[in-house]
Design an enzyme around this catalytic site. Structure first.
Site, PDB file in Angstrom:
ATOM      1  N   ASP A   1      13.401  41.635   9.431  1.00 50.67           N
ATOM      2  CA  ASP A   1      13.220  42.210   8.097  1.00 50.67           C
ATOM      3  C   ASP A   1      11.945  41.685   7.447  1.00 50.67           C
ATOM      4  N   GLY A   2      11.664  40.403   7.697  1.00 45.60           N
ATOM      5  CA  GLY A   2      10.486  39.800   7.092  1.00 45.60           C
ATOM      6  C   GLY A   2       9.196  40.508   7.510  1.00 45.60           C
TER       7      GLY A   2
ATOM      8  N   LEU B   1      22.209  39.428  -3.607  1.00 48.46           N
ATOM      9  CA  LEU B   1      23.590  39.435  -3.111  1.00 48.46           C
ATOM     10  C   LEU B   1      24.125  38.010  -3.022  1.00 48.46           C
ATOM     11  N   SER B   2      23.279  37.104  -2.515  1.00 46.59           N
ATOM     12  CA  SER B   2      23.693  35.705  -2.396  1.00 46.59           C
ATOM     13  C   SER B   2      23.983  35.096  -3.765  1.00 46.59           C
TER      14      SER B   2
ATOM     15  N   THR C   1      20.750  43.691  -1.216  1.00 49.47           N
ATOM     16  CA  THR C   1      21.489  43.058  -0.110  1.00 49.47           C
ATOM     17  C   THR C   1      20.795  41.783   0.376  1.00 49.47           C
TER      18      THR C   1
ATOM     19  N   GLN D   1       7.959  35.119  -0.536  1.00 44.31           N
ATOM     20  CA  GLN D   1       6.707  34.362  -0.436  1.00 44.31           C
ATOM     21  C   GLN D   1       6.445  33.681  -1.775  1.00 44.31           C
TER      22      GLN D   1
ATOM     23  N   ASP E   1      19.036  28.118 -12.743  1.00 42.19           N
ATOM     24  CA  ASP E   1      18.094  27.804 -11.671  1.00 42.19           C
ATOM     25  C   ASP E   1      16.969  28.829 -11.655  1.00 42.19           C
TER      26      ASP E   1
ATOM     27  N   TYR F   1      18.461  38.365  -1.531  1.00 46.27           N
ATOM     28  CA  TYR F   1      18.748  37.176  -2.352  1.00 46.27           C
ATOM     29  C   TYR F   1      19.741  37.488  -3.484  1.00 46.27           C
TER      30      TYR F   1
ATOM     31  N   ASN G   1      11.771  43.869  -2.038  1.00 44.54           N
ATOM     32  CA  ASN G   1      13.082  43.248  -2.258  1.00 44.54           C
ATOM     33  C   ASN G   1      13.229  42.790  -3.710  1.00 44.54           C
TER      34      ASN G   1
HETATM   35  N1  LIG Z   1      19.662  32.180  -0.896  1.00 51.41           N
HETATM   36  C1  LIG Z   1      19.162  33.302  -0.406  1.00 51.41           C
HETATM   37  O1  LIG Z   1      19.917  34.218  -0.063  1.00 51.41           O
HETATM   38  C2  LIG Z   1      17.696  33.497  -0.259  1.00 51.41           C
HETATM   39  C3  LIG Z   1      17.248  34.711   0.201  1.00 51.41           C
HETATM   40  N2  LIG Z   1      15.914  34.952   0.376  1.00 51.41           N
HETATM   41  C4  LIG Z   1      15.527  36.316   0.805  1.00 51.41           C
HETATM   42  O2  LIG Z   1      14.688  36.282   1.902  1.00 51.41           O
HETATM   43  C5  LIG Z   1      13.773  37.364   1.788  1.00 51.41           C
HETATM   44  C6  LIG Z   1      12.590  37.125   2.667  1.00 51.41           C
HETATM   45  O3  LIG Z   1      12.990  37.418   3.948  1.00 51.41           O
HETATM   46  P1  LIG Z   1      12.316  36.675   5.199  1.00 51.41           P
HETATM   47  O4  LIG Z   1      10.858  36.624   4.998  1.00 51.41           O
HETATM   48  O5  LIG Z   1      12.863  37.339   6.414  1.00 51.41           O
HETATM   49  O6  LIG Z   1      12.881  35.242   5.028  1.00 51.41           O
HETATM   50  P2  LIG Z   1      13.970  34.412   5.841  1.00 51.41           P
HETATM   51  O7  LIG Z   1      13.503  34.263   7.216  1.00 51.41           O
HETATM   52  O8  LIG Z   1      14.269  33.199   5.026  1.00 51.41           O
HETATM   53  O9  LIG Z   1      15.257  35.348   5.938  1.00 51.41           O
HETATM   54  C7  LIG Z   1      15.969  35.882   4.903  1.00 51.41           C
HETATM   55  C8  LIG Z   1      17.159  36.645   5.451  1.00 51.41           C
HETATM   56  O10 LIG Z   1      17.355  37.772   4.578  1.00 51.41           O
HETATM   57  C9  LIG Z   1      17.418  38.970   5.344  1.00 51.41           C
HETATM   58  N3  LIG Z   1      16.885  40.052   4.529  1.00 51.41           N
HETATM   59  C10 LIG Z   1      15.622  40.216   4.087  1.00 51.41           C
HETATM   60  N4  LIG Z   1      15.561  41.347   3.342  1.00 51.41           N
HETATM   61  C11 LIG Z   1      16.803  41.875   3.315  1.00 51.41           C
HETATM   62  C12 LIG Z   1      17.363  43.024   2.695  1.00 51.41           C
HETATM   63  N5  LIG Z   1      16.648  43.831   1.915  1.00 51.41           N
HETATM   64  N6  LIG Z   1      18.672  43.276   2.873  1.00 51.41           N
HETATM   65  C13 LIG Z   1      19.423  42.465   3.639  1.00 51.41           C
HETATM   66  N7  LIG Z   1      18.945  41.358   4.242  1.00 51.41           N
HETATM   67  C14 LIG Z   1      17.647  41.067   4.066  1.00 51.41           C
HETATM   68  C15 LIG Z   1      16.635  38.680   6.591  1.00 51.41           C
HETATM   69  O11 LIG Z   1      17.058  39.511   7.647  1.00 51.41           O
HETATM   70  C16 LIG Z   1      16.993  37.226   6.844  1.00 51.41           C
HETATM   71  O12 LIG Z   1      18.232  37.119   7.486  1.00 51.41           O
HETATM   72  C17 LIG Z   1      13.454  37.369   0.325  1.00 51.41           C
HETATM   73  O13 LIG Z   1      12.941  38.617  -0.104  1.00 51.41           O
HETATM   74  C18 LIG Z   1      14.782  37.040  -0.281  1.00 51.41           C
HETATM   75  O14 LIG Z   1      15.488  38.223  -0.602  1.00 51.41           O
HETATM   76  C19 LIG Z   1      14.991  34.006   0.076  1.00 51.41           C
HETATM   77  C20 LIG Z   1      15.394  32.756  -0.399  1.00 51.41           C
HETATM   78  C21 LIG Z   1      16.789  32.407  -0.611  1.00 51.41           C
HETATM   79  N1  LIG Z   2      21.698  25.416 -12.432  1.00 51.79           N
HETATM   80  C1  LIG Z   2      22.357  24.383 -12.933  1.00 51.79           C
HETATM   81  O1  LIG Z   2      23.383  24.565 -13.595  1.00 51.79           O
HETATM   82  C2  LIG Z   2      21.872  22.994 -12.722  1.00 51.79           C
HETATM   83  C3  LIG Z   2      22.606  21.963 -13.232  1.00 51.79           C
HETATM   84  N2  LIG Z   2      22.212  20.659 -13.085  1.00 51.79           N
HETATM   85  C4  LIG Z   2      23.117  19.623 -13.610  1.00 51.79           C
HETATM   86  O2  LIG Z   2      22.444  18.732 -14.437  1.00 51.79           O
HETATM   87  C5  LIG Z   2      23.020  17.440 -14.263  1.00 51.79           C
HETATM   88  C6  LIG Z   2      22.089  16.395 -14.766  1.00 51.79           C
HETATM   89  O3  LIG Z   2      22.169  16.424 -16.148  1.00 51.79           O
HETATM   90  P1  LIG Z   2      20.935  15.979 -17.046  1.00 51.79           P
HETATM   91  O4  LIG Z   2      20.325  14.756 -16.463  1.00 51.79           O
HETATM   92  O5  LIG Z   2      21.415  15.955 -18.447  1.00 51.79           O
HETATM   93  O6  LIG Z   2      19.955  17.170 -16.774  1.00 51.79           O
HETATM   94  P2  LIG Z   2      19.507  18.366 -17.714  1.00 51.79           P
HETATM   95  O7  LIG Z   2      18.814  17.830 -18.889  1.00 51.79           O
HETATM   96  O8  LIG Z   2      18.781  19.335 -16.813  1.00 51.79           O
HETATM   97  O9  LIG Z   2      20.824  19.049 -18.284  1.00 51.79           O
HETATM   98  C7  LIG Z   2      21.865  19.556 -17.559  1.00 51.79           C
HETATM   99  C8  LIG Z   2      22.891  20.152 -18.503  1.00 51.79           C
HETATM  100  O10 LIG Z   2      24.166  19.938 -17.903  1.00 51.79           O
HETATM  101  C9  LIG Z   2      25.039  19.296 -18.842  1.00 51.79           C
HETATM  102  N3  LIG Z   2      25.967  18.450 -18.089  1.00 51.79           N
HETATM  103  C10 LIG Z   2      25.685  17.340 -17.380  1.00 51.79           C
HETATM  104  N4  LIG Z   2      26.824  16.858 -16.831  1.00 51.79           N
HETATM  105  C11 LIG Z   2      27.831  17.692 -17.202  1.00 51.79           C
HETATM  106  C12 LIG Z   2      29.227  17.747 -16.936  1.00 51.79           C
HETATM  107  N5  LIG Z   2      29.819  16.839 -16.131  1.00 51.79           N
HETATM  108  N6  LIG Z   2      29.961  18.739 -17.470  1.00 51.79           N
HETATM  109  C13 LIG Z   2      29.386  19.660 -18.259  1.00 51.79           C
HETATM  110  N7  LIG Z   2      28.075  19.677 -18.547  1.00 51.79           N
HETATM  111  C14 LIG Z   2      27.287  18.704 -18.004  1.00 51.79           C
HETATM  112  C15 LIG Z   2      24.153  18.554 -19.784  1.00 51.79           C
HETATM  113  O11 LIG Z   2      24.775  18.391 -21.048  1.00 51.79           O
HETATM  114  C16 LIG Z   2      22.970  19.516 -19.880  1.00 51.79           C
HETATM  115  O12 LIG Z   2      23.237  20.553 -20.793  1.00 51.79           O
HETATM  116  C17 LIG Z   2      23.273  17.389 -12.799  1.00 51.79           C
HETATM  117  O13 LIG Z   2      24.232  16.438 -12.451  1.00 51.79           O
HETATM  118  C18 LIG Z   2      23.692  18.789 -12.499  1.00 51.79           C
HETATM  119  O14 LIG Z   2      25.099  18.905 -12.572  1.00 51.79           O
HETATM  120  C19 LIG Z   2      21.055  20.345 -12.428  1.00 51.79           C
HETATM  121  C20 LIG Z   2      20.268  21.376 -11.892  1.00 51.79           C
HETATM  122  C21 LIG Z   2      20.614  22.772 -11.987  1.00 51.79           C
END
Ligand SMILES: NC(=O)C1=CN([C@@H]2O[C@H](COP(=O)(O)OP(=O)(O)OC[C@H]3O[C@@H](n4cnc5c(N)ncnc54)[C@H](O)[C@@H]3O)[C@@H](O)[C@H]2O)C=CC1
Ligand SMILES: NC(=O)C1=CN([C@@H]2O[C@H](COP(=O)(O)OP(=O)(O)OC[C@H]3O[C@@H](n4cnc5c(N)ncnc54)[C@H](O)[C@@H]3O)[C@@H](O)[C@H]2O)C=CC1
Ligand SMILES: NC(=O)C1=CN([C@@H]2O[C@H](COP(=O)(O)OP(=O)(O)OC[C@H]3O[C@@H](n4cnc5c(N)ncnc54)[C@H](O)[C@@H]3O)[C@@H](O)[C@H]2O)C=CC1
Ligand SMILES: NC(=O)C1=CN([C@@H]2O[C@H](COP(=O)(O)OP(=O)(O)OC[C@H]3O[C@@H](n4cnc5c(N)ncnc54)[C@H](O)[C@@H]3O)[C@@H](O)[C@H]2O)C=CC1
Lengths: 345, 345, 345, 345
Positions: B90-91, B215-216, B211, B271, B200, B213, B170
């Site tokens: 796909d890439g 989707l994930s 289908t 990318q 995040d 990222y 995508n």
């Molecule tokens: N947590 C996740 O699911 C993440 C997903 N990606 C995806 O990877 C894509 C890049 O693909 P690659 O360069 O191949 O990277 P890669 O080698 O990291 O593979 C990504 C996977 O996604 C699949 N894929 C790509 N486009 C798709 C589509 N439209 N529908 C279903 N599956 C698909 C590929 O077949 C491969 O299995 C990005 O556009 C993003 O969507 C990127 C980072 C994290």
């Molecule tokens: N996407 C996300 O939700 C992400 C969450 N984090 C969380 O941030 C925490 C670190 O906190 P900080 O140093 O304050 O970073 P930070 O300043 O980035 O804030 C994280 C936020 O999570 C809250 N939080 C921390 N622990 C909690 C708990 N046990 N229950 C409910 N809320 C909570 C804090 O009050 C703050 O609002 C990590 O342990 C991780 O759980 C870190 C990265 C991404």
């Protein structure tokens, strides 16, 4: 029913008993009486009669009760049962457990009839080895927690005496059923108001039930050796209603709010059992009487090489890891490595 | 680059062209140069030289460019390409499309090298039949919508001229990357503030990307013949952030809030391409230039019996239904009918 | 019913009509007859009689029909209606639309009675301004797509003639209802088998309905100006069943599998309407007759300063952005900045 | 560090100690030194000097260490601390706990500086009452479970000695970080292979951390008085990867697969701390040393009427129910009863 109470807090992986006395009575449970089930029961009966001629063999009082079994009726004055043998699907185990609504359940040895089930460790073809392991007291059991249910009327008074208590192995679901309208349920934890749920319904599940209805409704998968209560909403009208996991010391009350326009149905392990009117409630607690389910790993030979390398010897609860992979296809990865030819598909 | 603009709102299932002129130039795209890819390119080149000797064959300017191909460089003054052939995963298709960041993309014929991919209709072993269908103008295409991206600085002024525009097939993902801290993104729709996202990151995806990222991250699966934008949060710190689907007439702006403590990375089809500082933003719109992907169903014989019974003749986009079932294992049911023997597992 | 057919593919934001003729008849719809509703209808009637004395005013044929209104009965020979005015909640609009099950619906002007609703743009206190905008032809409408339903028996033959067709504004839900058992539904898209669903049920929803039942079941929020069909499973026994979004050109068939042990109930916009037996099916398509809903933004003064700054002038559909924030509390962020004093809570 | 080991399996709601000795040393922890924090520390210091002149007051060795405090350095030969006082947000408590990476943590009394936090029971304005309750030994604590982490190299050998162990209060997250590519992680439970995860990363969380990152990634909310490990995938490329809850007796190993193309970053409670290369792994177990957090309910007067009626006296852990409602806005219902006037919004 004189089995000793087993405390929830004892190890969930302990052997059946230290000073061991072999079972003197067996209860055979089957829901349906299909041809394979009939044949399996016959084999089982001849086997038991030959190998363990002194053992009494019971069966529920139904028209299709197999010859050579004694009638068994549930209740506080029921005949003592030392081992339950189920033949059928997951529903058969749920049914077997429901025969012991009050008090303890004897150990359960469950055979599948070829189809897979989450609660079915043994294939019927292996019944001899499994039965012997159980009779020799070498089986290990997983104590699957149950919930005990009590009912309250609008004034908060208990609606049932002890005999009407109900224990479930999977879950209790309070659901709108055939009513087209959302219902409103007040949820209390340890007597404290937690939230007002406007939804299709609410599930309170055991870890065992976490792979049943609760899973379908979006709940987490909880390992059955943990003692916990899972609260999962069914189609809530809220963006922010997430499943909750409580310690087994908690009690959860579901009260059908007086705002609800209709009655709501209660399902206990999938059996519609009661109807709640607005204002009435049900309270769930961890029961003192889990269901002791004999593990598949009990009867695996100690020298089984594959097991050894996994590091999980007999007695370790590892059926679950295999089951969520094999049966639920947990985290089935996308078939990115398979070969698909458009011209051949 | 003189291909006529294709309007997004024309039928996504139309044939390549009514007054048909066969391709005069082919661009071969491969990301990696593994042995099977090298061999496949060789077969393809001899095939083209024999059957279509007048066709020019291009390849990107890379050290590993195959013999017998002309150098092709992307840009507004690039050589005209009438057909893209990709070999890889796909890439590789994403990469091919990214060579046409500005303006239109020629039709794409994609071959898998044995492994499955969501965007890969043809197996390399069938390349002759597929190439002929494409050269005869009988292929049907699915116009896979792209997003066009523009960048704004803190004052809201556009940061790039047309040449710096970027089109994705995508998705665009704005992500905290290596920073351990949540970032804050203000999301605008048609200039109106929609929400402040603490997460995040945020994905804005096409139906094709639904289908990938998205989707994930929990997004819905959107049929690629629909023109729509999907907004999916990545791990939002909110219980109530759901994926949103917008009409293709909408424009979506992601502005990294000045409250964010760190820069955020922009991924375009996987990318890492840009970094946004707090205050900067990116705006996404449906592009006028979708990617015309040749359908697998194009080359299935009209008398293919299995197809006939499904009622979906050549030209119907039905690859997708098969793909979500075969590749994503969509709604894979629990193996309740399989046979599992404990002693044989 | 002689309203011209409106094609789904015209702009969803167009004004009611270019060569404008003011409404000559109004249908007032209310579900309940609470005191505020009674009073509002009275004010409305005196207002209309004074300002637009020639307009005919209809009401459904019910015992509580307000004085001074003419009886109106739905059906193919119903009296022509140029404008619908609803007073009540979202359910009242759904009911109004359901009076036009076959063919087109006149424009709908909806008033809330103080409580909020997702489909309720106007507060009753502002009815004068809203009515005038509608009568002057200055209102803009959002054409909310509907689904048209047809029924098939076990042999796949249509079970109803045109008069029995049914159009829904939110969704069709096929649900196990009071049966405790999962049902099995085969889902087809454009005649092609998509999947076999073992679940509580399946929802096929419009974008309008995407914020109703489908949202509770985990579906995405789809902007109502997009034409699309959303398929959302209700508590599926599968880890991998995700919501799907299809173009409005698709037709979706839900067939209650013969494997299902019980009948299943069909809810149309929340009304239990039909029961399907195993083997029977329902097919859903985008209807040619959307519901033209008058926008809140229609009647906002052009010089409204706040609006101006948002960049969304009258006629732009932006009610939706405000509604998902205000009503659904979309992405309500955690109250991390609020002040909570333990001693004062 | 001579505090007695506290066993996880003691009641999580017990008082600090039966034969009570008042604290002889206090460690003040603050992450930032904003004006309100500076002022609060000053008030706190004068208060302590006046009321408890014999108590030693420690602070980390930082340039901004407040006058009148002694330097405290973490480690196995650290000065004994009987009480920690934190001033700041949730991150400050996480930081305080991280000062006790090895071995036990003294009881923690946490003050918020006006903003809300999930782990912050006390408002700074009430510090006198809270300090006294703590010094009098009347405070009740919630023992918040921690995870202990060990690292293994490609051969499976431990990479650290005891001093390099690490304990976390929220979670460990293994994440792709700035790499644009999915990583592959093998997950083992009690040494048994559970699944291969292709995703952005994996979170292993405590019940305390279940409302932090794990919640954002879709995990369940687990009551902090339960001892359990929560495994939550971050954006997995699989439709069927659900959060899992394990008993605290389980050990979970995350092994960055050799298939992963890049290193992956490890975040410990939000601090990027380590980088794993393909083949390396981290193993998580419940620590013997939870964090004893002083409950808000400790200092509520016994005669507090509102409390009394709820039936939850001091010492009952009920802060949590209030917190998920007030802070997370758990199950915030749609504002269907509010009044919205379009002209006034
Ligand atoms: N947590 C996740 O699911 C993440 C997903 N990606 C995806 O990877 C894509 C890049 O693909 P690659 O360069 O191949 O990277 P890669 O080698 O990291 O593979 C990504 C996977 O996604 C699949 N894929 C790509 N486009 C798709 C589509 N439209 N529908 C279903 N599956 C698909 C590929 O077949 C491969 O299995 C990005 O556009 C993003 O969507 C990127 C980072 C994290
Ligand atoms: N996407 C996300 O939700 C992400 C969450 N984090 C969380 O941030 C925490 C670190 O906190 P900080 O140093 O304050 O970073 P930070 O300043 O980035 O804030 C994280 C936020 O999570 C809250 N939080 C921390 N622990 C909690 C708990 N046990 N229950 C409910 N809320 C909570 C804090 O009050 C703050 O609002 C990590 O342990 C991780 O759980 C870190 C990265 C991404
Ligand atoms: N939408 C849903 O997912 C619904 C699920 N159920 C479940 O069905 C159960 C009753 O089972 P039956 O009498 O066999 O009814 P049934 O014949 O309707 O089958 C329910 C299915 O759930 C499976 N199942 C039962 N317990 C399980 C467990 N603990 N873990 C994993 N799978 C399990 C059974 O093998 C069967 O495939 C109820 O306790 C409830 O959990 C009931 C209604 C709706
Ligand atoms: N679990 C659930 O979420 C269920 C939802 N419903 C929904 O109820 C609708 C019928 O509504 P009523 O007759 O008022 O029944 P009702 O009185 O049971 O209320 C349903 C709720 O849904 C709201 N609602 C209706 N349409 C909406 C829309 N398009 N967007 C956002 N909110 C909407 C209403 O304001 C009301 O709060 C059905 O079409 C169905 O969508 C029906 C059953 C269960």
């Amino acid at each position: 029913m004189t089995l000793p109470k087993r405390n929830l807090h004892t190890s969930p992986k302990s052997g059946i008993s230290p000073t061991y006395i072999p079972p003197k009575s067996v209860l055979i449970v089957n829901k349906h009486r299909t041809k394979p089930v009939v044949e399996a029961i016959e084999s089982l009966l001849s086997y038991l009669r030959e190998k363990h001629p002194d053992v009494r063999i019971f069966h529920e009082d139904r028209p299709d009760r197999p010859d050579g079994t004694e009638i068994w009726r549930p209740g506080t004055d029921a005949e003592r049962v030392d081992l339950i043998v189920t033949l059928g699907g997951d529903g058969t185990i749920l049914h077997a457990a429901s025969l012991f609504k009050v008090g303890a359940v004897p150990p359960v040895l469950s055979f599948s009839m070829g189809t897979l089930g989450f609660l079915l460790p043994f294939h019927i073809d292996d019944f001899g080895k499994a039965i012997e392991t159980a009779f020799e007291g070498k089986a290990t059991v997983l104590h699957r927690m149950r919930l005990i249910c009590t009912f309250q009327n609008k004034d908060g008074h208990t609606m049932n005496d002890v005999r009407q208590e109900w224990q479930v192995m999977n879950e209790v679901a309070l659901h709108r059923g055939a009513s087209p309208h959302l219902n409103t349920i007040d949820v209390f934890v340890d007597g404290q108001h937690l939230t007002e749920a406007v939804s299709d319904g609410i599930i309170v599940s055991t870890p065992t039930g976490s792979t049943a209805y609760s899973l379908s409704a979006g709940g987490p998968i909880v390992h059955p050796s943990l003692s916990a209560l899972v609260l999962t909403p069914i189609c809530p009208r809220s963006l922010s209603f997430r499943p909750l996991v409580f310690p087994s010391s908690s009690s959860i009350t579901l009260r059908l709010s007086e705002r609800s326009r209709a009655e709501a149905g209660l399902s206990m392990d999938g059996q519609v059992s009661h109807v709640l009117s607005p204002g009435e409630s049900i309270t769930l607690r961890a029961s003192l009487y889990p269901v002791p389910c004999i593990n598949r790993s009990s009867i695996v030979e100690p020298d089984d090489s594959r097991r050894g390398s996994e590091g999980a010897g007999p007695g370790k609860e590892d059926d679950w890891v295999r089951d969520i992979n094999n049966l639920l296809q947990y985290n089935a990865t996308f078939r990115s490595k398979a070969l698909l030819r458009h011209s051949r598909t």
